[in-house]
Design a protein around this motif. Structure first.
Motif, PDB file in Angstrom:
ATOM      1  N   GLY A  64       0.844  -1.192   0.000  1.00 23.15           N
ATOM      2  CA  GLY A  64       0.000   0.000   0.000  1.00 23.15           C
ATOM      3  C   GLY A  64       0.881   1.244   0.000  1.00 23.15           C
ATOM      4  O   GLY A  64       2.063   1.185   0.357  1.00 23.15           O
ATOM      5  N   GLY A  65       0.321   2.345  -0.441  1.00 21.92           N
ATOM      6  CA  GLY A  65       1.016   3.627  -0.360  1.00 21.92           C
ATOM      7  C   GLY A  65       2.094   3.856  -1.403  1.00 21.92           C
ATOM      8  O   GLY A  65       2.874   4.805  -1.299  1.00 21.92           O
ATOM      9  N   VAL A  66       2.153   2.997  -2.425  1.00 22.79           N
ATOM     10  CA  VAL A  66       3.199   3.171  -3.443  1.00 22.79           C
ATOM     11  C   VAL A  66       2.735   4.064  -4.605  1.00 22.79           C
ATOM     12  O   VAL A  66       3.505   4.347  -5.518  1.00 22.79           O
ATOM     13  CB  VAL A  66       3.721   1.815  -3.992  1.00 22.79           C
ATOM     14  N   GLY A  67       1.472   4.513  -4.550  1.00 21.35           N
ATOM     15  CA  GLY A  67       0.983   5.438  -5.575  1.00 21.35           C
ATOM     16  C   GLY A  67       0.074   4.800  -6.609  1.00 21.35           C
ATOM     17  O   GLY A  67      -0.120   5.345  -7.697  1.00 21.35           O
ATOM     18  N   LYS A  68      -0.535   3.671  -6.243  1.00 21.38           N
ATOM     19  CA  LYS A  68      -1.389   2.944  -7.205  1.00 21.38           C
ATOM     20  C   LYS A  68      -2.644   3.738  -7.585  1.00 21.38           C
ATOM     21  O   LYS A  68      -2.953   3.879  -8.771  1.00 21.38           O
ATOM     22  CB  LYS A  68      -1.746   1.582  -6.598  1.00 21.38           C
ATOM     23  N   SER A  69      -3.353   4.268  -6.569  1.00 18.47           N
ATOM     24  CA  SER A  69      -4.597   5.004  -6.882  1.00 18.47           C
ATOM     25  C   SER A  69      -4.279   6.293  -7.624  1.00 18.47           C
ATOM     26  O   SER A  69      -5.018   6.686  -8.536  1.00 18.47           O
ATOM     27  CB  SER A  69      -5.364   5.321  -5.596  1.00 18.47           C
ATOM     28  N   THR A  70      -3.181   6.927  -7.261  1.00 19.97           N
ATOM     29  CA  THR A  70      -2.766   8.149  -7.960  1.00 19.97           C
ATOM     30  C   THR A  70      -2.496   7.820  -9.420  1.00 19.97           C
ATOM     31  O   THR A  70      -2.907   8.551 -10.327  1.00 19.97           O
ATOM     32  CB  THR A  70      -1.479   8.712  -7.305  1.00 19.97           C
ATOM     33  N   PHE A  71      -1.831   6.692  -9.637  1.00 22.98           N
ATOM     34  CA  PHE A  71      -1.529   6.286 -11.008  1.00 22.98           C
ATOM     35  C   PHE A  71      -2.820   5.961 -11.771  1.00 22.98           C
ATOM     36  O   PHE A  71      -3.000   6.412 -12.909  1.00 22.98           O
ATOM     37  CB  PHE A  71      -0.583   5.069 -11.025  1.00 22.98           C
TER      38      PHE A  71
END
Ligand SMILES: Nc1ncnc2c1ncn2[C@@H]1O[C@H](COP(=O)(O)OP(=O)(O)OP(=O)(O)O)[C@@H](O)[C@H]1O
Length: 320
Positions: A64-71
């Motif tokens: 989690g928190g690696v930027g998946k939703s942002t991507f």
């Protein structure tokens, strides 16, 4: 499937994944999910529904928190930029939906029409669906077990009036859990183009990406490629690059070479990204000249190319 253990009850048995001999079997979770049981009639209904959706993409991450939703959000913004491409973004992070916030849709509700639930539209050609739209407050906790999550994903795929869509992007929770199995199972007959996997350069994140890759192989989900996010920070003043998350084992590049998987690109850390997401605005509009924007755009083009070549390949296979 890997080698079955002695006493395996069989993937289509009621005991699948639950018998004593299932303990410790690498396929236990897959079997317990019911993926090997008699097909759910919803699979066929979803196949019918998805006939108007050309490309389906899953966005995955080990951690989690690696930027998946942002991507996922910016992949949707980027693909929808030309105005002629219809894009749908589906957030199946049931317990932690962040897409409504990132897309500037917090507080929006889903509407019911004669043909199903209507997505919430950011623009005429960009529709979004998330469990967040069904909660009365963004602070409400969703504490659901597997079957309930499964049911919600089924509804999202079958009961939403997606309409004619060029790209359906599915933002998933981190790891490989019930949500991943459900979406793969329900879309199995509808053909998923492939998965994009997000990571940071650190070994601790890459370790989990290897599990994600193994999941994709097990469920026969094509991997479009890996995106290394938060890959270095370029100081806007002195232009010196620092590695905030050092690639101690060679980062995603070495892992991709090792596993023969495409590396789609590296996105640097940029504080503007966090600010834009909190404001619910596209980072591409807020910081058009940032190196992170350039990196995102090049990755999006590679995904577009993959889908186009994939499509012509599929057409070649079915044409006489
Ligand atoms: N390249 C980047 N530079 C700076 N900040 C970033 C970058 N990518 C993402 N972020 C920020 O990192 C944080 C985590 O991003 P995000 O919510 O997209 O992660 P996630 O992988 O979807 O997390 P989870 O799966 O746990 O919800 C957010 O605050 C986001 O704005």
């Amino acid at each position: 499937m890997e080698e079955a253990p002695h006493g395996c009850p069989g993937a289509d048995s009621a005991q699948a994944g639950r018998g004593a001999s299932c303990q410790g079997c690498p396929n236990q979770r897959l079997c317990a999910s019911g993926a090997g049981a008699a097909p759910d009639p919803a699979v066929e209904e979803i196949r019918e529904k998805m006939k108007t959706v050309r490309h389906k993409l899953l966005v995955l991450s080990g951690k989690g928190g690696v930027g998946k939703s942002t991507f996922s959000a910016h992949l949707a913004h980027g693909l929808a930029e030309d105005g002629d491409t219809q894009v749908a973004l589906l957030d199946i992070d049931i317990c932690g939906p962040s897409i409504p916030k990132i897309m500037g849709l917090e507080g929006e509700q889903v509407h019911q029409s004669g043909s199903g639930w209507s997505p919430v539209y950011v623009d005429d050609n960009l529709g979004v669906m998330s469990v967040g739209f069904l909660l009365s407050s963004p602070d409400d906790a969703v504490i659901w077990r597997g079957p309930k999550k499964n049911g919600m994903i089924k509804q999202f795929l079958r009961d939403v009036d997606w309409g004619d869509v060029d790209y359906l992007i599915v933002d998933t929770p981190p790891g490989t859990s019930d949500e991943h199995l459900s979406v793969v199972q329900y879309l199995a007959a509808a053909h998923i183009d492939g998965a994009v996997i997000l990571t940071t350069p650190q070994e601790v994140a890459l370790q989990d990406v290897r599990k994600e890759i193994s999941f994709c192989h097990k469920v026969k989900l094509p991997i479009i490629g890996v995106v290394e996010n938060m890959s270095g920070f370029i100081c806007p003043k002195c232009k010196k690059e620092s590695q905030i998350f050092p690639p101690t084992t060679g980062g995603a590049e070495a892992m991709c070479q090792d596993l023969r998987i495409p590396l789609l690109g590296k996105v640097p850390l940029d504080p503007h990204i966090g600010k834009s997401c909190d404001k619910g605005q596209s980072f591409f509009v807020e910081a058009p000249d940032s190196p992170a924007t350039a990196a995102y755009r090049s990755i999006i083009q590679r995904i577009r190319d993959f889908c186009n070549s994939h499509q012509s390949h599929a057409e070649t296979l079915i044409s006489p």
